[in-house]
Scaffold this motif. Structure first.
Motif, PDB file in Angstrom:
ATOM      1  N   ARG A 198       0.821  -1.208   0.000  1.00  0.00           N
ATOM      2  CA  ARG A 198       0.000   0.000   0.000  1.00  0.00           C
ATOM      3  C   ARG A 198       0.860   1.266   0.000  1.00  0.00           C
ATOM      4  N   GLN A 199       1.859   1.306   0.877  1.00  0.00           N
ATOM      5  CA  GLN A 199       2.653   2.525   0.990  1.00  0.00           C
ATOM      6  C   GLN A 199       3.611   2.715  -0.180  1.00  0.00           C
ATOM      7  N   LEU A 200       4.122   1.625  -0.741  1.00  0.00           N
ATOM      8  CA  LEU A 200       5.029   1.736  -1.883  1.00  0.00           C
ATOM      9  C   LEU A 200       4.273   1.965  -3.191  1.00  0.00           C
ATOM     10  N   ARG A 201       2.957   1.796  -3.160  1.00  0.00           N
ATOM     11  CA  ARG A 201       2.105   2.018  -4.331  1.00  0.00           C
ATOM     12  C   ARG A 201       2.596   1.186  -5.519  1.00  0.00           C
ATOM     13  N   LEU A 202       2.806  -0.079  -5.254  1.00  0.00           N
ATOM     14  CA  LEU A 202       3.220  -0.995  -6.303  1.00  0.00           C
ATOM     15  C   LEU A 202       2.035  -1.309  -7.208  1.00  0.00           C
ATOM     16  N   THR A 203       2.309  -1.587  -8.466  1.00  0.00           N
ATOM     17  CA  THR A 203       1.257  -1.909  -9.426  1.00  0.00           C
ATOM     18  C   THR A 203       1.596  -3.216 -10.124  1.00  0.00           C
ATOM     19  N   ALA A 204       0.641  -3.713 -10.900  1.00  0.00           N
ATOM     20  CA  ALA A 204       0.840  -4.980 -11.608  1.00  0.00           C
ATOM     21  C   ALA A 204       1.915  -4.878 -12.685  1.00  0.00           C
ATOM     22  N   ARG A 205       2.370  -3.675 -13.012  1.00  0.00           N
ATOM     23  CA  ARG A 205       3.427  -3.502 -14.008  1.00  0.00           C
ATOM     24  C   ARG A 205       4.820  -3.636 -13.402  1.00  0.00           C
ATOM     25  N   ASP A 206       4.903  -3.783 -12.085  1.00  0.00           N
ATOM     26  CA  ASP A 206       6.207  -3.782 -11.427  1.00  0.00           C
ATOM     27  C   ASP A 206       6.897  -5.134 -11.511  1.00  0.00           C
ATOM     28  N   ALA A 207       8.231  -5.072 -11.486  1.00  0.00           N
ATOM     29  CA  ALA A 207       9.093  -6.259 -11.427  1.00  0.00           C
ATOM     30  C   ALA A 207      10.105  -6.028 -10.312  1.00  0.00           C
ATOM     31  N   ILE A 208      10.075  -6.876  -9.286  1.00  0.00           N
ATOM     32  CA  ILE A 208      10.893  -6.699  -8.084  1.00  0.00           C
ATOM     33  C   ILE A 208      12.197  -7.474  -8.231  1.00  0.00           C
ATOM     34  N   PHE A 209      13.310  -6.794  -7.973  1.00  0.00           N
ATOM     35  CA  PHE A 209      14.648  -7.370  -8.115  1.00  0.00           C
ATOM     36  C   PHE A 209      15.099  -7.935  -6.775  1.00  0.00           C
ATOM     37  N   VAL A 210      15.470  -9.209  -6.754  1.00  0.00           N
ATOM     38  CA  VAL A 210      15.935  -9.891  -5.544  1.00  0.00           C
ATOM     39  C   VAL A 210      17.332 -10.408  -5.833  1.00  0.00           C
ATOM     40  N   VAL A 211      18.344  -9.907  -5.119  1.00  0.00           N
ATOM     41  CA  VAL A 211      19.724 -10.262  -5.448  1.00  0.00           C
ATOM     42  C   VAL A 211      20.573 -10.601  -4.224  1.00  0.00           C
TER      43      VAL A 211
END
Length: 564
Positions: A198-211
């Motif tokens: 909610r606070q980061l206002r993520l959307t379905a277009r996002d791709a999260i990087f995990v490294v």
């Protein structure tokens, strides 16, 4: 696939998961079957849809059941980042087992029987390479990609079960002591996911990087967040960081300050004429009144630098160590949306800066109102309902951290300035000089680290050094110009300090501090004790009055004799 959000929430973002549903997190993979999970297989990037991942998780569940895994079974995972790591972890969540995320760097050479006794393991899963190296293995040890080849061991006796709400055991970073095994709460994790989205206002277009290593719990939180709310996942590992950023083009990147300082270094290294032109453009963009328009223009002007992150990054978050203010300001003027946050394994995100509510040099605003307090001695306290963790595994009394009044003690010192939290240091890092003066090293370390030629700065004294010493890892060779600049920086700092707390020696090295050599923790924070041990010989003597005739690999810089 998108679902309507609640009123006031971005599309695709739902509220907190009831804790009874967190264990059914895997069902979200089927709900968002068209989202994608990218990962490396050798040198190639493999793309799998969430629907395929869902099938793989169910297959892993079946194999783990064959091995004898059920609710409450402790299953250790000893492996680097991989697709199989995440599939196994999600399977264990679904089976209501307890995963034990064993950091490779600290447990690589630990005997399986020792791990079993320490964490009540009934099954230990390793990377295929590690399993082959250790062969022959006990019947309850198997490769991560073939858990059904093992049979669970009988339960160990002597330690109470961590409770139904605990779904994983993880390790704190250990930057100020021995890493502790933290019992993470399913209820607390469920509460976190909805609030973060909610606070980061993520959307379905996002791709999260995990490294960063998946054994670091915040990295797994990013995976759970993507699964729960239907965002793409881009998985890599630290050795492939820069290659993966450009190839995978994520939109959301979370990492320590070192990730983002690369841009500042690249910018500072521009040829003089190009640098002057870029500086002029930066100044001109300040005249654009609208923040979104200003950011758009900056991204276009500095597209070459944005390409370092794949060209699509719209949200960059940095934590685990204080970020340089110079980096934050430069990134902003280059069009990079970089925001600093503060958290800890035991409590999750405590505070953060976000678009439209940022103060450089602060840790941002508390995640929720009323969740951060300051103890009489200046220690930062945090209280979430439900708590993000329930205690330390195998530790009967942890009331120094998990206080009886419901607050969690962070070990950090700080102040609340209006709505913003500013950290001033660590309680355990206080240096007590031979004169009895108590010196908080972190503000001085941050000031030295602002120098462009400095990669890391650590102050040592008390038990580690006869006099207060600044150990500085340099980005460039120690020549006369660098020496003079650092001398002046130390002199400027000393003018702000009483005589007993002044820096008496500056020890410069061109040795790079890395996690591989043990000088940084696995979350890339300087390990104070390890650095003191590495430079023990140089720290053991009195501070020199005169510098050596020529710079050496570990050379005390000019003008840093005993403080007067």
């Amino acid at each position: 696939m998108r679902v309507p959000g609640r009123k006031g929430q971005p599309s695709g973002v739902r509220g907190a998961i009831p804790h009874s549903e967190f264990r059914d997190l895997v069902d979200s993979l089927a709900e968002y079957a068209g989202r994608e999970f990218w990962y490396y297989r050798g040198r190639e990037i493999v793309r799998r849809r969430f629907g395929e991942v869902h099938a793989d998780v169910l297959a892993a569940c079946a194999a783990l059941r064959v091995a004898g895994v059920g609710p409450g079974t402790h299953v250790g995972i000893l492996a680097g980042n991989s697709y199989e790591w995440i599939v196994t972890d999600l399977a264990l969540v679904r089976l209501r087992a307890v995963s034990v995320a064993l950091p490779v760097d600290t447990h690589r050479d630990t005997a399986p029987e020792e791990l079993r006794a320490a964490y009540d393991l009934r099954l230990l899963l390793m990377s295929r390479a590690e399993y082959t190296r250790r062969a022959p293995a006990a019947p309850w040890v198997a490769p991560l990609d073939a858990p059904g080849d093992a049979t669970v061991a009988p339960p160990c006796h002597g330690r109470p079960a961590p409770g139904d709400d605990v779904f994983t055991l993880v390790f704190s970073s250990g930057s100020s002591g021995t890493p502790k095994c933290v019992m993470m709460s399913a209820r607390g994790t469920a509460a976190s996911l909805g609030e973060y989205a909610r606070q980061l206002r993520l959307t379905a277009r996002d791709a999260i990087f995990v490294v960063l290593p998946l054994t670091a719990f915040p990295q797994r939180l990013m995976v759970y967040l993507a699964v729960r709310h239907g965002f793409d996942i881009r998985l890599a590992d630290v050795p492939r960081l820069h290659q993966a950023l450009t190839a995978m083009a994520p939109t959301v990147v979370v990492g320590p300050p070192a990730f983002f300082e690369t841009v500042e270094h690249r910018y500072r290294a521009l040829p003089a004429a190009d640098r002057r032109r870029a500086d002029r453009l930066r100044r001109l963009t300040r005249l654009i009144p609208l923040r979104t328009a200003r950011s758009h223009v900056r991204r276009r002007l500095f597209a070459g630098l944005h390409a370092l992150f794949g060209g699509r990054a719209r949200l960059l978050l940095t934590g685990s160590a204080p970020a340089r203010v110079s980096t934050l300001r430069l990134m902003e003027e280059l069009g990079f949306p970089l925001y600093e946050f503060y958290g800890m394994t035991e409590a999750g995100v405590i505070s953060w800066n976000l678009p439209g509510r940022t103060r450089h040099g602060s840790a941002g605003r508390p995640l929720l109102p009323g969740t951060v307090g300051i103890a009489p001695d200046g220690e930062v306290l945090v209280r979430h309902d439900p708590p993000r963790s329930t205690g330390y595994y195998g530790v009967a009394d942890a009331t120094d951290v998990y206080r009886p009044d419901g607050w969690t003690a962070t070990g950090d010192l700080g102040v609340l300035d209006g709505p913003y939290l500013t950290l001033t240091g660590r309680k355990k890092s206080v240096i007590i000089t031979r004169a009895g003066y108590k010196l908080q090293p972190e503000p001085l370390e941050r000031a030295l680290a602002e120098r462009p030629e400095v990669a890391h700065a650590v102050l040592l004294g008390g038990e580690h050094a006869h006099v207060v010493t600044a150990v500085v890892s340099l980005r460039e060779p120690l020549d006369d110009a660098v020496r003079t600049a650092l001398d002046q920086a130390v002199a400027d700092l000393n003018r702000t300090l009483p005589e007993p707390g002044r820096i008496a020696r500056l020890l410069c090295t061109d040795e790079e501090f890395t996690a591989a050599d043990g000088l940084l923790t696995r979350t890339l924070k300087p390990d104070r004790a390890a650095i003191a041990d590495r430079f023990r010989q140089q720290l053991s003597g009195p501070a020199p009055v005169q510098p050596p005739a020529a710079p050496r690999r570990h050379a005390p810089a000019q003008g840093t004799g005993d403080a007067r």
